[in-house]
Write an enzyme that holds these catalytic residues in place. Structure first.
Site, PDB file in Angstrom:
ATOM      1  N   LYS A  39     -26.324 -47.615 -23.772  1.00 50.67           N
ATOM      2  CA  LYS A  39     -27.600 -46.888 -23.801  1.00 50.67           C
ATOM      3  C   LYS A  39     -27.444 -45.543 -23.099  1.00 50.67           C
ATOM      4  O   LYS A  39     -26.472 -45.308 -22.383  1.00 50.67           O
ATOM      5  CB  LYS A  39     -28.697 -47.705 -23.115  1.00 50.67           C
ATOM      6  CG  LYS A  39     -28.444 -47.994 -21.640  1.00 50.67           C
ATOM      7  CD  LYS A  39     -29.574 -48.806 -21.037  1.00 50.67           C
ATOM      8  CE  LYS A  39     -29.297 -49.098 -19.557  1.00 50.67           C
ATOM      9  NZ  LYS A  39     -30.432 -49.803 -18.912  1.00 50.67           N
ATOM     10  N   ARG A 135     -40.613 -56.149 -15.157  1.00 48.65           N
ATOM     11  CA  ARG A 135     -40.556 -55.012 -16.075  1.00 48.65           C
ATOM     12  C   ARG A 135     -41.134 -55.418 -17.431  1.00 48.65           C
ATOM     13  O   ARG A 135     -42.296 -55.193 -17.702  1.00 48.65           O
ATOM     14  CB  ARG A 135     -39.109 -54.518 -16.177  1.00 48.65           C
ATOM     15  CG  ARG A 135     -38.936 -53.150 -16.802  1.00 48.65           C
ATOM     16  CD  ARG A 135     -37.561 -52.571 -16.504  1.00 48.65           C
ATOM     17  NE  ARG A 135     -36.450 -53.448 -16.885  1.00 48.65           N
ATOM     18  CZ  ARG A 135     -35.170 -53.137 -16.681  1.00 48.65           C
ATOM     19  NH1 ARG A 135     -34.841 -51.991 -16.098  1.00 48.65           N
ATOM     20  NH2 ARG A 135     -34.209 -53.966 -17.048  1.00 48.65           N
ATOM     21  N   HIS A 165     -32.985 -60.642 -16.681  1.00 45.01           N
ATOM     22  CA  HIS A 165     -32.272 -59.599 -15.944  1.00 45.01           C
ATOM     23  C   HIS A 165     -32.522 -59.786 -14.449  1.00 45.01           C
ATOM     24  O   HIS A 165     -33.661 -59.972 -14.020  1.00 45.01           O
ATOM     25  CB  HIS A 165     -32.764 -58.216 -16.378  1.00 45.01           C
ATOM     26  CG  HIS A 165     -31.918 -57.083 -15.875  1.00 45.01           C
ATOM     27  ND1 HIS A 165     -30.651 -56.849 -16.337  1.00 45.01           N
ATOM     28  CD2 HIS A 165     -32.159 -56.124 -14.955  1.00 45.01           C
ATOM     29  CE1 HIS A 165     -30.147 -55.780 -15.736  1.00 45.01           C
ATOM     30  NE2 HIS A 165     -31.046 -55.333 -14.878  1.00 45.01           N
ATOM     31  N   ARG A 221     -23.816 -58.732 -20.053  1.00 44.87           N
ATOM     32  CA  ARG A 221     -24.043 -57.331 -20.425  1.00 44.87           C
ATOM     33  C   ARG A 221     -23.302 -56.455 -19.416  1.00 44.87           C
ATOM     34  O   ARG A 221     -23.669 -56.392 -18.242  1.00 44.87           O
ATOM     35  CB  ARG A 221     -25.549 -57.032 -20.438  1.00 44.87           C
ATOM     36  CG  ARG A 221     -26.340 -57.919 -21.375  1.00 44.87           C
ATOM     37  CD  ARG A 221     -27.825 -57.574 -21.387  1.00 44.87           C
ATOM     38  NE  ARG A 221     -28.427 -57.686 -20.063  1.00 44.87           N
ATOM     39  CZ  ARG A 221     -28.927 -58.808 -19.554  1.00 44.87           C
ATOM     40  NH1 ARG A 221     -28.892 -59.945 -20.260  1.00 44.87           N
ATOM     41  NH2 ARG A 221     -29.458 -58.822 -18.353  1.00 44.87           N
ATOM     42  N   TYR A 267     -30.374 -16.920  -5.083  1.00 41.81           N
ATOM     43  CA  TYR A 267     -31.828 -16.788  -4.967  1.00 41.81           C
ATOM     44  C   TYR A 267     -32.314 -17.180  -3.570  1.00 41.81           C
ATOM     45  O   TYR A 267     -31.855 -18.172  -2.993  1.00 41.81           O
ATOM     46  CB  TYR A 267     -32.533 -17.675  -6.002  1.00 41.81           C
ATOM     47  CG  TYR A 267     -32.344 -17.228  -7.427  1.00 41.81           C
ATOM     48  CD1 TYR A 267     -32.954 -16.067  -7.891  1.00 41.81           C
ATOM     49  CD2 TYR A 267     -31.568 -17.963  -8.311  1.00 41.81           C
ATOM     50  CE1 TYR A 267     -32.795 -15.660  -9.215  1.00 41.81           C
ATOM     51  CE2 TYR A 267     -31.400 -17.569  -9.630  1.00 41.81           C
ATOM     52  CZ  TYR A 267     -32.016 -16.413 -10.071  1.00 41.81           C
ATOM     53  OH  TYR A 267     -31.849 -16.006 -11.367  1.00 41.81           O
ATOM     54  N   CYS A 313     -27.945 -21.990  -9.450  1.00 44.10           N
ATOM     55  CA  CYS A 313     -28.746 -21.316 -10.481  1.00 44.10           C
ATOM     56  C   CYS A 313     -28.772 -22.170 -11.754  1.00 44.10           C
ATOM     57  O   CYS A 313     -28.143 -23.219 -11.832  1.00 44.10           O
ATOM     58  CB  CYS A 313     -28.151 -19.943 -10.784  1.00 44.10           C
ATOM     59  SG  CYS A 313     -27.887 -18.908  -9.325  1.00 44.10           S
ATOM     60  N   ASP A 315     -27.374 -21.606 -14.599  1.00 42.33           N
ATOM     61  CA  ASP A 315     -26.117 -21.623 -15.346  1.00 42.33           C
ATOM     62  C   ASP A 315     -24.879 -21.395 -14.477  1.00 42.33           C
ATOM     63  O   ASP A 315     -23.761 -21.449 -14.996  1.00 42.33           O
ATOM     64  CB  ASP A 315     -26.139 -20.522 -16.421  1.00 42.33           C
ATOM     65  CG  ASP A 315     -27.456 -20.475 -17.157  1.00 42.33           C
ATOM     66  OD1 ASP A 315     -27.772 -21.453 -17.854  1.00 42.33           O
ATOM     67  OD2 ASP A 315     -28.186 -19.473 -17.020  1.00 42.33           O
TER      68      ASP A 315
END
Length: 384
Positions: A39, A135, A165, A221, A267, A313, A315
């Site tokens: 997932k 859940r 679970h 799992r 910044y 930042c 990027d």
């Protein structure tokens, strides 16, 4: 092979995926089968490539969270069993049936809302029991008694499995884990009295599978630990099996400059040089998932640790270097360089979160290079 035009990338070691599955296989009883959990794009590693390697390495089926994820795998040509562990809309059941995708069921209303006349093939069902996770899943025998007749009376429904679970299988003490086991067996005793068909069970996540292999059922799992990460510090210390991390994050220096004392970086001018300092710029930022809270975290250059200075930042971010380095010098954000290593656990601890979150948060803007036996076998660049 796919190309990309930036100097930041993720390396996914498929040989490590294989190693981890084989380690678990040796730990489990021979008859216990494995769902490889892929997932969330295989926890950020790349679902199709990881799924392929997992099945080649001994996994028996694939588990995802969303029907979209399962459909993607089917459209990519995967024929192995695929389970959607989360809730799907009842009106989407025909899609799951057509593509032979197993779905999770636990609501009487859901079963009533499925239009069986639209099912071209039997709808595979895994019934979820909530034994304490809180859940999704049914919690009582009364709920079970309302659901099972609806499954029985509809020929298009096929109950393949039941699962639960564990919320604390990776912790000490084991009181709550054992309480969940008791609740599971209470439901199981009732189920066996009212249901006569053959049904498989899967109750174990990575932690339970590794720690308590003899208490597992027909399937487990295998999620976080398939990727070489222990689900908690407790399990890491116990080390029931050996694991190899599959994920590393790399970049390169694109600019290096020498700044005098009292110069500001990034910044808000939150960092000022104390003396003359070499500052390196790395082309990766919070849009890639390397979030601003990682300011101060260390990365590796030339096998040595160097701190991130100034705010990260969108990027790019900057690091304080111990000397001048050439443009193009490799920078490791997660992974090994020489004798040094920045682990996913270290990044998670710095962020005050869990290791699961770290590879998941590295965005699809970062290309994935899949490596097997030391060789690049595929490059996935979703941006292109």
């Amino acid at each position: 092979m796919e190309t990309f035009y930036r100097d930041s990338w993720v390396e996914v070691n498929l040989s490590a995926i294989e190693y981890n599955i084989k380690q678990l296989r040796q730990r489990l009883n021979p008859e216990t089968k494995i769902y490889a959990v892929v997932k969330a794009n295989a926890y950020g590693h790349g679902d199709e490539r990881v799924a392929k390697k997992a099945l080649e390495s001994g996994a028996d089926g694939l588990a995802v969270a969303l029907l979209d994820e399962a459909v993607k795998l089917r459209n990519a040509g995967f024929t192995a069993p695929v389970l959607v562990m989360g809730w799907i809309r009842p009106e989407d059941a025909p899609v799951a049936a057509e593509k032979e995708i197993a779905v999770t069921v636990f609501q009487e209303e859901w079963l009533r809302m499925v239009d069986s006349s639209q099912l071209s093939k039997p709808l595979k069902l895994h019934m979820k029991w909530d034994t304490g996770m809180g859940r999704i899943g049914l919690r009582t025998t009364e709920e079970m008694d309302r659901i099972l007749p609806l499954v029985k009376e509809q020929p298009s429904f096929k109950l393949e499995a039941v699962f639960t679970h564990f919320a604390t299988a990776d912790e000490v003490p084991l009181n709550y884990f054992e309480e969940q086991e008791k609740r599971f067996y209470k439901l199981l005793n009732h189920f066996e009295r009212v249901w006569s068909g053959n049904v498989e069970f899967h109750i174990g996540n990575s932690a339970a599978s590794m720690r308590f292999p003899d208490r597992m059922k027909q399937y487990v799992r295998f999620g976080i630990s398939m990727y070489g990460l222990y689900p908690s510090g407790v399990v890491k210390e116990e080390r029931p099996i050996d694991l190899k991390p599959a994920f590393s994050l790399q970049s390169r220096l694109v600019h290096v400059k020498r700044l005098e004392a009292q110069e500001s970086i990034s910044y808000g001018a939150t960092y000022q040089t104390e003396n003359d300092e070499w500052i390196g710029t790395i082309p990766l930022g919070y849009a890639d998932g390397w979030i601003r809270k990682l300011q101060g975290m260390e990365v590796l250059v030339n096998g040595k640790r160097h701190p991130i200075v100034g705010r990260i930042c969108m990027d790019q971010f900057m690091i304080k270097l111990d000397q001048e380095y050439p443009i193009g010098t490799k920078v490791t954000l997660i992974g090994k360089q020489g004798d040094e290593e920045v682990t996913t656990d270290e990044v998670a601890n710095y962020l005050e979160t869990i290791n699961y979150e770290v590879p998941c948060m590295i965005s699809n803007r970062v290309p994935r290079l899949f490596v097997e036996d030391g060789q690049i076998v595929e490059v996935n660049n979703p941006v292109k």
